[in-house]
Design an enzyme around this catalytic site. Sequence first.
Site, PDB file in Angstrom:
ATOM      1  N   SER A 199       0.831  -1.197   0.000  1.00 25.88           N
ATOM      2  CA  SER A 199       0.000   0.000   0.000  1.00 25.88           C
ATOM      3  C   SER A 199       0.874   1.259   0.000  1.00 25.88           C
ATOM      4  CB  SER A 199      -0.967  -0.039   1.187  1.00 25.88           C
ATOM      5  OG  SER A 199      -1.974   0.933   1.058  1.00 25.88           O
ATOM      6  N   ALA A 200       0.778   2.117   1.024  1.00 28.27           N
ATOM      7  CA  ALA A 200       1.671   3.269   1.103  1.00 28.27           C
ATOM      8  C   ALA A 200       3.120   2.830   1.099  1.00 28.27           C
ATOM      9  CB  ALA A 200       1.364   4.075   2.363  1.00 28.27           C
TER      10      ALA A 200
END
Length: 307
Positions: free
Chosen positions: A149-150
């Site tokens: 994700s991030a």
Amino acid sequence: MDYERLIDEETWNFIGRTAESYPEDAVHLPIDEQRRIYDKLCRAFRQPYPEVIQTEDRDAKGVPVRVYTLGDPTRTVVYFHGGGFVLGGLDSHDDVCAEICASTGYRVVAVDYRLCPEHRHPAQFDDCWTATVWAAEEFGDPLVLAGDSAGGNLAACVTHHSRWRLKDVLGQVLIYPVLGGDVDSGSYVEHANAPMLTREDVLFYKSVRFEGDEPTGDPTFAPLQDTDFSDLPPTVIVTADCDPLRDDGRDYRDRILAAGGTAHWMNEKGLVHGYLRARTTVGRASDSFERITVAIEALGQGIWCYD
């Protein structure tokens, strides 16, 4: 979108269990409250990891890291956790990192980068770059960069920046990464209201990263903003099909291939954002996590399995 058809019962059970700890409207809560309930969620899903894994919390030139080892590793994985640049830390992905270590035999260095909104861009990138350079110098091993994700964003940002600056970055594995794609088209629209992550969530997490105008032409903010995709190491991108971020992985692969590089995109049917936490309870997630660890191990050995 007919998610009842696309998503199987095991995954729906995972989604329901997640909602018990982390409500759908969590992004509207104060940041401290978001972190409290996210930490609770991570504890609820945390798995015990093999006793043979040894861990040590270290200081990487001012950036906290946790080092996982098994035996005498000859490769180091630098792992950047997810959480929308706002949530998470060394404990949120502790079991995931331990299992990567156990599955590959590689050392894993988990990075506790500063979080938004207290620390805006480029603080997250700066910490991840600092920790990566430290790992290269401290252990002297070739590196594989990975994140979800991030953290997938940050792994790719560091990989782009490492060209011509660091030797022996053997590859990168990006797990449902946010890479800076067009939020008004493709999967961002198709899966705008997907379970686990919505387009509105993505826009919130992007907005807290900067003050003033959104950065443009900055590959340390969004890798898809880069104008040069040449000389990147072999790359594996793994996405969830029921996820607004899905097409970022496809587009990133296409940019690398167009530049003459080596990249492979695996889109996991019927899975949703955040499915790493479902790797022990959902068959599809378990199979995907095995593919992820195999990719990390293979890249560390200079093996490309996807032709």
